[in-house]
Design an enzyme around this catalytic site. Structure first.
Site, PDB file in Angstrom:
ATOM      1  N   TYR A 240      -9.747   5.525 -12.544  1.00 60.08           N
ATOM      2  CA  TYR A 240      -9.669   6.267 -11.272  1.00 60.08           C
ATOM      3  C   TYR A 240      -9.480   7.763 -11.483  1.00 60.08           C
ATOM      4  O   TYR A 240      -9.191   8.472 -10.513  1.00 60.08           O
ATOM      5  CB  TYR A 240      -8.477   5.799 -10.426  1.00 60.08           C
ATOM      6  CG  TYR A 240      -8.248   4.324 -10.332  1.00 60.08           C
ATOM      7  CD1 TYR A 240      -9.144   3.510  -9.640  1.00 60.08           C
ATOM      8  CD2 TYR A 240      -7.128   3.740 -10.906  1.00 60.08           C
ATOM      9  CE1 TYR A 240      -8.915   2.143  -9.538  1.00 60.08           C
ATOM     10  CE2 TYR A 240      -6.897   2.379 -10.798  1.00 60.08           C
ATOM     11  CZ  TYR A 240      -7.797   1.592 -10.122  1.00 60.08           C
ATOM     12  OH  TYR A 240      -7.551   0.250 -10.020  1.00 60.08           O
TER      13      TYR A 240
ATOM     14  N   GLY B 125       0.759  -1.238   0.000  1.00 60.47           N
ATOM     15  CA  GLY B 125       0.000   0.000   0.000  1.00 60.47           C
ATOM     16  C   GLY B 125       0.788   1.286   0.000  1.00 60.47           C
ATOM     17  O   GLY B 125       0.209   2.367  -0.186  1.00 60.47           O
TER      18      GLY B 125
ATOM     19  N   ARG C 238      -5.534   3.228 -15.702  1.00 61.58           N
ATOM     20  CA  ARG C 238      -5.645   4.002 -14.453  1.00 61.58           C
ATOM     21  C   ARG C 238      -6.335   5.357 -14.634  1.00 61.58           C
ATOM     22  O   ARG C 238      -7.195   5.710 -13.835  1.00 61.58           O
ATOM     23  CB  ARG C 238      -4.271   4.184 -13.799  1.00 61.58           C
ATOM     24  CG  ARG C 238      -3.564   2.849 -13.469  1.00 61.58           C
ATOM     25  CD  ARG C 238      -2.357   3.015 -12.561  1.00 61.58           C
ATOM     26  NE  ARG C 238      -2.762   3.370 -11.220  1.00 61.58           N
ATOM     27  CZ  ARG C 238      -2.688   4.578 -10.722  1.00 61.58           C
ATOM     28  NH1 ARG C 238      -2.163   5.562 -11.424  1.00 61.58           N
ATOM     29  NH2 ARG C 238      -3.119   4.816  -9.506  1.00 61.58           N
TER      30      ARG C 238
ATOM     31  N   TYR D  18       0.499  -1.553 -12.111  1.00 63.30           N
ATOM     32  CA  TYR D  18      -0.912  -1.531 -12.519  1.00 63.30           C
ATOM     33  C   TYR D  18      -1.095  -0.901 -13.898  1.00 63.30           C
ATOM     34  O   TYR D  18      -2.093  -0.250 -14.171  1.00 63.30           O
ATOM     35  CB  TYR D  18      -1.769  -0.819 -11.467  1.00 63.30           C
ATOM     36  CG  TYR D  18      -1.603  -1.424 -10.092  1.00 63.30           C
ATOM     37  CD1 TYR D  18      -2.104  -2.705  -9.825  1.00 63.30           C
ATOM     38  CD2 TYR D  18      -0.916  -0.757  -9.074  1.00 63.30           C
ATOM     39  CE1 TYR D  18      -1.931  -3.282  -8.568  1.00 63.30           C
ATOM     40  CE2 TYR D  18      -0.739  -1.333  -7.824  1.00 63.30           C
ATOM     41  CZ  TYR D  18      -1.245  -2.590  -7.580  1.00 63.30           C
ATOM     42  OH  TYR D  18      -1.076  -3.170  -6.350  1.00 63.30           O
TER      43      TYR D  18
ATOM     44  N   GLU E  95       3.794  -6.751   1.798  1.00 58.36           N
ATOM     45  CA  GLU E  95       3.327  -7.136   0.456  1.00 58.36           C
ATOM     46  C   GLU E  95       3.336  -5.939  -0.489  1.00 58.36           C
ATOM     47  O   GLU E  95       2.305  -5.569  -1.051  1.00 58.36           O
ATOM     48  CB  GLU E  95       1.887  -7.668   0.547  1.00 58.36           C
ATOM     49  CG  GLU E  95       1.671  -8.816   1.502  1.00 58.36           C
ATOM     50  CD  GLU E  95       0.175  -9.119   1.746  1.00 58.36           C
ATOM     51  OE1 GLU E  95      -0.696  -8.367   1.247  1.00 58.36           O
ATOM     52  OE2 GLU E  95      -0.107 -10.102   2.427  1.00 58.36           O
ATOM     53  N   PRO E  96       4.461  -5.290  -0.693  1.00 55.58           N
ATOM     54  CA  PRO E  96       4.458  -4.097  -1.534  1.00 55.58           C
ATOM     55  C   PRO E  96       4.369  -4.429  -3.026  1.00 55.58           C
ATOM     56  O   PRO E  96       4.939  -5.420  -3.484  1.00 55.58           O
ATOM     57  CB  PRO E  96       5.819  -3.453  -1.235  1.00 55.58           C
ATOM     58  CG  PRO E  96       6.694  -4.598  -0.859  1.00 55.58           C
ATOM     59  CD  PRO E  96       5.812  -5.608  -0.185  1.00 55.58           C
ATOM     60  N   GLY E  97       3.659  -3.596  -3.738  1.00 56.41           N
ATOM     61  CA  GLY E  97       3.603  -3.724  -5.194  1.00 56.41           C
ATOM     62  C   GLY E  97       4.071  -2.423  -5.822  1.00 56.41           C
ATOM     63  O   GLY E  97       5.219  -2.266  -6.214  1.00 56.41           O
TER      64      GLY E  97
ATOM     65  N   CYS F 149     -12.999   4.164 -28.812  1.00 52.11           N
ATOM     66  CA  CYS F 149     -14.248   4.925 -29.006  1.00 52.11           C
ATOM     67  C   CYS F 149     -14.991   5.148 -27.697  1.00 52.11           C
ATOM     68  O   CYS F 149     -16.091   4.628 -27.498  1.00 52.11           O
ATOM     69  CB  CYS F 149     -15.145   4.179 -29.972  1.00 52.11           C
ATOM     70  SG  CYS F 149     -14.225   3.548 -31.362  1.00 52.11           S
ATOM     71  N   GLU F 150     -14.391   5.868 -26.787  1.00 52.22           N
ATOM     72  CA  GLU F 150     -15.039   6.217 -25.524  1.00 52.22           C
ATOM     73  C   GLU F 150     -14.457   7.550 -25.089  1.00 52.22           C
ATOM     74  O   GLU F 150     -13.245   7.754 -25.191  1.00 52.22           O
ATOM     75  CB  GLU F 150     -14.701   5.207 -24.416  1.00 52.22           C
ATOM     76  CG  GLU F 150     -14.981   3.796 -24.774  1.00 52.22           C
ATOM     77  CD  GLU F 150     -15.654   3.038 -23.654  1.00 52.22           C
ATOM     78  OE1 GLU F 150     -16.016   3.655 -22.642  1.00 52.22           O
ATOM     79  OE2 GLU F 150     -15.813   1.825 -23.818  1.00 52.22           O
TER      80      GLU F 150
HETATM   81  N1  LLP Z   1      -1.637  -6.918  -0.708  1.00 53.18           N
HETATM   82  C1  LLP Z   1      -2.946  -6.979  -1.006  1.00 53.18           C
HETATM   83  C2  LLP Z   1      -3.800  -7.905  -0.265  1.00 53.18           C
HETATM   84  C3  LLP Z   1      -3.485  -6.149  -1.992  1.00 53.18           C
HETATM   85  O1  LLP Z   1      -4.790  -6.198  -2.264  1.00 53.18           O
HETATM   86  C4  LLP Z   1      -2.638  -5.241  -2.689  1.00 53.18           C
HETATM   87  C5  LLP Z   1      -3.165  -4.368  -3.725  1.00 53.18           C
HETATM   88  C6  LLP Z   1      -1.265  -5.228  -2.363  1.00 53.18           C
HETATM   89  C7  LLP Z   1      -0.810  -6.070  -1.351  1.00 53.18           C
HETATM   90  C8  LLP Z   1      -0.293  -4.316  -3.033  1.00 53.18           C
HETATM   91  O2  LLP Z   1      -0.588  -2.982  -2.803  1.00 53.18           O
HETATM   92  P1  LLP Z   1       0.412  -1.831  -3.310  1.00 53.18           P
HETATM   93  O3  LLP Z   1       1.677  -1.945  -2.514  1.00 53.18           O
HETATM   94  O4  LLP Z   1       0.658  -2.050  -4.756  1.00 53.18           O
HETATM   95  O5  LLP Z   1      -0.346  -0.589  -3.043  1.00 53.18           O
HETATM   96  N2  LLP Z   1      -5.160  -0.942  -9.493  1.00 53.18           N
HETATM   97  C9  LLP Z   1      -5.002   0.054  -8.463  1.00 53.18           C
HETATM   98  C10 LLP Z   1      -4.362  -0.526  -7.225  1.00 53.18           C
HETATM   99  C11 LLP Z   1      -5.098  -1.700  -6.662  1.00 53.18           C
HETATM  100  C12 LLP Z   1      -4.419  -2.317  -5.464  1.00 53.18           C
HETATM  101  C13 LLP Z   1      -5.023  -3.615  -5.115  1.00 53.18           C
HETATM  102  N3  LLP Z   1      -4.399  -4.303  -4.023  1.00 53.18           N
HETATM  103  C14 LLP Z   1      -4.230   1.222  -9.033  1.00 53.18           C
HETATM  104  O6  LLP Z   1      -3.877   1.205 -10.212  1.00 53.18           O
HETATM  105  O7  LLP Z   1      -4.016   2.229  -8.334  1.00 53.18           O
END
Ligand code: LLP
Length: 406
Positions: free
Chosen positions: A307, A227, A303, A361, A264-266, A333-334
């Protein structure tokens, strides 16, 4: 990017084109690892943010585990050389076949989100002759202060087990066959730019850990989710090591320092390590708006459409002359098909624009809407580059379709 010209990469491989820097991804991982060094921990890269095999391979080699949300992501991790023993399986709707596959692969932990899921997992584990190690994803009911679509820790969200019933659910887990409680999990949202919601959630989680352990159920690890936000424009998220430093200080102060810590970073590992390159096809000045029509669209990068997210856009060609204000839009076409609105750009047709912060993402949320093949992906490191995903052709798109009998 690194020592390479994005313009040249676009010329060589065509557009739309995702380009990632391996150095930037590893540099983003470093503060996580540094802050956690010296205590048991696991950084589980959230596969959903960027699931290219080469990206997963790189994180596996760097010692990461993975946070997955489907059997498909599990297969990707394994295909990339990742270790199932370092995989945590999240998600509010795991199917029985996905549970079975994950049990057989030997994933480290299921992050369970409801009593119903717990009961089914117990059944599947018993039938499979395996033990499912579980954490309950608890919903700490804190406001992460982020976009409603990506905020997950509030009571009204579909995620996790409510704080009030968490203890009862742990008791249930402890008595079910085929289930072994190993930890606790929370994830309060995404693109979080403040430390306070994390600290609030942690306090709530530690309160629970204390009552769960008083009930005789040992908790081995604390999974604090992902997050952490990144800078798209003017956001000032804390650095990962600063955030983790404050979390660890609280964990230690409350006497939980012996526990293994999982993150759990993404986005924060890959977001600012990638760009989407797109060529300007037509300039369409108008009475009310100027449109800069590019060859990337909402199907390539969702995105902004989904959003109203702001992503920086820069021209890789340095043009003289005054900037004009453009809406950068795709061919779909949107009216929702835009990548940026009211952007000051000095631009000509044929220029290659870079949409910034597109490493997370971006590709993973892309689609084939309008029968548009998905973009190619390139990894660069220094002066080297590799094609890590080829561009899709129309034939790729209808490969699994069938005509009716004549
Ligand atoms: N762990 C869980 C259980 C999650 O649901 C997520 C993301 C993460 C970890 C990783 O979160 P991060 O570190 O990436 O914030 N598509 C959206 C973001 C959706 C996130 C969903 N869950 C966007 O483009 O902003």
């Amino acid at each position: 990017m690194d020592d390479l010209s994005l313009k040249d990469l676009a010329r060589q491989h065509g557009t739309p084109l995702y380009v990632y820097s391996r150095r930037a991804m590893l540099a983003a991982l470093a503060p996580y690892q540094a802050a956690l060094q010296g205590r048991p921990h696991l950084v589980c890269f959230a596969v959903k943010s960027n699931s290219n095999l080469a990206v997963l391979q790189m994180f596996a080699q760097a010692g990461c585990g993975f946070d997955i949300v489907s059997a498909g992501e599990l297969e990707r991790v394994l295909a990339a050389g990742g270790d199932a023993g370092k995989v945590v399986f999240s998600g509010v709707g795991k199917a029985r076949r996905e549970m079975k596959q994950a049990l057989e692969a030997g994933v480290r932990c299921f992050n369970v989100e409801s009593t119903a899921e717990l009961e089914v997992l117990s059944e599947v584990a018993t039938q499979t002759g395996r033990t499912a190690r579980v954490s309950l994803r608890v919903n700490p009911d804190v406001d992460a202060g982020t976009h409603p679509y990506i905020s997950t820790g509030l009571k009204g969200n579909k995620f996790g087990v409510a704080h009030e019933v968490a203890l009862a659910t742990y008791r249930r887990a402890a008595e079910l066959p085929g289930i072994e409680v190993v930890g606790i999990d929370c994830h309060i949202g995404s693109q979080i730019t403040e430390i306070a919601p994390y600290l609030d959630a942690l306090d709530r989680v530690l309160d629970l850990v204390e009552s769960i352990e008083s009930a005789g159920i040992p908790i081995h690890h604390l999974d604090l989710g992902g997050g952490l936000g990144i800078t798209y424009t003017d956001e000032t998220p804390p650095a990962a090591d600063v955030l983790i430093g404050q979390l660890l200080a609280k964990i230690d102060a409350r006497g939980h320092g012996h526990r293994e810590i999982v993150f759990e970073p993404g986005r924060s590992l890959v977001g600012n390590a990638g760009v989407l390159l797109t060529e300007v096809m037509f300039l369409k000045p108008g009475e009310q708006k100027n449109f800069c029509v590019v060859d990337a669209a909402m199907n390539d990068l969702m995105r902004p459409a989904l959003y109203e997210a702001y992503m920086g856009i820069v021209n890789t060609h340095q043009r003289a002359g005054a900037a004009e204000t453009w809406d950068v839009v795709g061919p779909v076409c949107e009216s929702g098909d835009w990548l940026g609105r009211d952007r000051a750009l000095t631009v000509q047709s044929g220029d290659v624009l870079a949409v910034l912060s597109a490493g997370a993402y971006g590709m993973t949320m892309s689609s084939n809407y309008n029968t548009r093949g998905r973009a190619a992906e390139i990894m660069v490191d220094g002066s080297q580059s590799w094609v890590i995903r080829e561009r899709e052709t129309p034939a790729d798109l209808f490969r699994h379709e069938h005509l009716l009998p004549r």
